[in-house]
Write an enzyme that holds these catalytic residues in place. Structure first.
Site, PDB file in Angstrom:
ATOM      1  N   GLU A 286      10.754  -5.015  36.395  1.00 40.93           N
ATOM      2  CA  GLU A 286      11.782  -4.376  37.219  1.00 40.93           C
ATOM      3  C   GLU A 286      11.127  -3.852  38.497  1.00 40.93           C
ATOM      4  O   GLU A 286      10.019  -3.318  38.466  1.00 40.93           O
ATOM      5  CB  GLU A 286      12.395  -3.210  36.440  1.00 40.93           C
ATOM      6  CG  GLU A 286      13.371  -2.360  37.236  1.00 40.93           C
ATOM      7  CD  GLU A 286      13.691  -1.043  36.548  1.00 40.93           C
ATOM      8  OE1 GLU A 286      14.789  -0.519  36.769  1.00 40.93           O
ATOM      9  OE2 GLU A 286      12.832  -0.533  35.790  1.00 40.93           O
ATOM     10  N   LYS A 346      21.471  -5.047  35.690  1.00 39.74           N
ATOM     11  CA  LYS A 346      21.351  -3.904  34.782  1.00 39.74           C
ATOM     12  C   LYS A 346      22.710  -3.252  34.580  1.00 39.74           C
ATOM     13  O   LYS A 346      23.421  -2.950  35.536  1.00 39.74           O
ATOM     14  CB  LYS A 346      20.348  -2.896  35.346  1.00 39.74           C
ATOM     15  CG  LYS A 346      20.027  -1.747  34.395  1.00 39.74           C
ATOM     16  CD  LYS A 346      18.956  -0.841  34.981  1.00 39.74           C
ATOM     17  CE  LYS A 346      18.575   0.271  34.010  1.00 39.74           C
ATOM     18  NZ  LYS A 346      17.535   1.166  34.580  1.00 39.74           N
ATOM     19  N   CYS A 397      14.393  -1.677  31.670  1.00 39.10           N
ATOM     20  CA  CYS A 397      13.912  -0.295  31.613  1.00 39.10           C
ATOM     21  C   CYS A 397      14.612   0.525  30.529  1.00 39.10           C
ATOM     22  O   CYS A 397      14.567   0.190  29.364  1.00 39.10           O
ATOM     23  CB  CYS A 397      14.048   0.356  32.985  1.00 39.10           C
ATOM     24  SG  CYS A 397      12.974   1.807  33.218  1.00 39.10           S
TER      25      CYS A 397
END
Length: 526
Positions: A286, A346, A397
């Site tokens: 990321e 995301k 994440c």
């Protein structure tokens, strides 16, 4: 009824704070996992005794004292456990810790209330599942850090994740603790009663709960791996590192991109020299490219160059600007010939980090929120991608901490779980180690190998049984290259989804309601 000595009622409250501190050590980076059930046991005893002492003082609503125990326990745990948030801001840490601590208030009250019921050990353990179910979802999509399950990333309880996910591991951890508390209370009452008949009954009941606390983890240990092995493939995760730690790393997008390009080219040179096998797919973290490649031709060329150097597709972590102060945090499959392809955006965004809730209102009063200049827009599709012919489930994440986000990206054909993450802000704070432990549990839950690509660490390779085969150091350029065996199919946890958690939470709430009703009835009979 003899009244307790003055000041004695404060002892459970003080002990609750200490137990909250103690629970922190069960999680990484310390990782003394066995402290989790011990802390739960202590919490049960504190809630029980706080309520009992309040009743002995002739005060109404004994559960109020147990609720205060929950608050002190929560404050002790949350302030230490979430201290890594200070890298964002001390005020953010304080607010988060206080908000999260309040979830333990009803847990304390409910623990004391269900203590009156038969099978209290079971209901008290289920209450931890209910508390986490709420905390994981509300408000603002919840905050999933600090769940009991995440302290059990590689223990005898870990295999239960494949049967019922993280909630079942939380339940089992709490059950061991509530059983320990019941055994201690039983021993205390046996010593005080002195009658052989009552002692036999109490010990028989305690023995039954001990057997259950042993059988539950045994069920997980005896469960075979439920997914099917496919043909092994060579995979690589690139850790390019960042120039400096802290939030400033985000302002050095070009340098971070160059770092990842350089490490990729060095890895490609070793592959070309025959020192390492040719990878089927390569994964970047990321924010490895924090420059929109669709607006910056230099970034676009760098990503193409990286894919061409390794002669395969690269999953890149990048930011795509949408205009009007908005962007998307995306994983893009980058082909050496055709360039950008399939994407995953995301979905579970971090409030006050990736977007500001109620921005127009809050920024009037909190100037520090201006450090987040734009609001990310969440994606709406699961992270099912194919990179270099390898079908993966991609999460970004903090998403790895949320059950539904990971589960929805895993179908019967996705063979590898990939975690793209940027933990540069939280380096050396303990947060990267905690995220690694969460990822271990996910490997077992879904029966899949995991490749972690982190900008500054910790990157790694985890096998489906939760073993860490490779692990990088933080703030060091590195490559995780491994022969990985993708696994297809679904575990029982994948199939049943959130239903076990919802059922356990519902049972806990029903028991709490029954415990409150029992207390009211008993008070009227006095």
């Amino acid at each position: 009824m003899r009244k307790p000595r003055p000041g004695l009622h404060w002892l459970p409250q003080l002990a609750a704070i200490a137990l909250g501190f103690l629970l922190v050590a069960a999680f990484p980076p310390i990782g003394w996992w066995w402290l989790a059930p011990i802390s739960v046991a202590g919490f049960v005893l504190c809630a029980h005794n706080a309520a009992r002492l309040r009743a002995r003082r002739g005060l109404r609503r004994p559960a109020v004292a147990a609720a205060w125990c929950g608050l002190w326990f929560g404050l002790g745990f949350c302030f230490l456990s979430f201290k890594w948030v200070t890298t964002v801001g001390t005020d953010a840490w304080i607010v988060l810790a206080i908000v999260e601590a309040f979830y333990f208030v009803p847990l304390g009250a409910a623990t004391a209330a269900v203590g009156r019921l038969r099978g209290a050990v079971l209901w008290q353990a289920l209450l931890w599942v209910a508390e986490e179910a709420l905390r994981d979802r509300w408000p603002l999509q919840g905050f999933s850090w600090g769940r009991l399950a995440f302290s059990q990333s590689h223990t005898v309880l870990t295999p239960l994740a494949a049967l019922g996910g993280a909630p079942l591991v939380t339940f089992a951890t709490a059950l061991v603790g509530t059983t320990l508390a019941a055994v201690l209370l039983t021993a205390y009452h046996v010593l005080r009663s002195g009658t052989e008949t009552s002692a036999r009954r109490a010990l028989s009941a305690a023995a039954g709960w001990v057997v259950l606390a042993v059988l539950v983890p045994l069920a997980g240990i005896l469960t075979p791996l439920q997914t099917t092995a496919e043909k092994p493939v060579q995979l690589a995760a690139i850790q390019g590192n960042v120039p400096r730690t802290g939030l400033d790393a985000y302002g050095q997008a070009s340098a971070v991109l160059d770092n990842h390009l350089n490490v990729t080219e060095q890895y490609a040179a070793e592959v070309a020299a025959g020192k390492l096998p040719q990878p089927a797919a390569v994964f970047w973290p990321e924010d490895s490219d924090d420059v929109d490649p669709f607006q910056d031709p230099i970034a676009y060329a760098a990503l193409t160059q990286a894919a061409q150097s390794v002669h395969t597709q690269v999953l890149v972590g990048t930011v795509v600007l949408l205009g009007k102060g908005q962007a998307r945090n995306e994983g893009i499959v980058w082909d050496p010939v055709t360039g950008p392809g399939a994407t995953y955006a995301k979905r579970h965004l971090v409030p006050f980090g990736e977007y500001i809730p109620y921005r127009s209102l809050l920024t009037r009063y909190i100037s520090e929120l201006g450090r987040v200049p734009r609001d990310d827009v969440p994606g709406d599709k699961p992270g099912m991608l194919t990179v270099g012919g390898v079908r993966i489930a991609d999460v970004i994440c903090f998403e790895v901490a949320y059950d539904d986000t990971v589960r929805s990206s895993v179908n019967s054909q996705t063979g590898v779980l990939v975690v793209q993450t940027n933990n540069a802000t939280y380096g050396w704070s303990g947060q990267p180690e905690q995220q690694l432990a969460i990822t271990q549990l996910r490997a077992v839950e879904h029966g899949r190998p995991v490749m972690i690509a982190a900008t500054s660490g910790i990157s790694g390779y985890i096998t489906p049984d939760g073993n860490i085969r490779q692990e990088t150091k933080q703030f060091t350029p590195a490559v995780v290259a491994a022969e990985v065996t993708p696994r297809t199919g679904l575990t029982l946890a994948d199939r049943v989804g959130a239903w076990p958690e919802l059922a356990m939470a519902a049972a806990a709430l029903a028991a709490w309601a029954l415990g409150v009703a029992r207390a009211k009835r008993d008070s009227k009979l006095r």
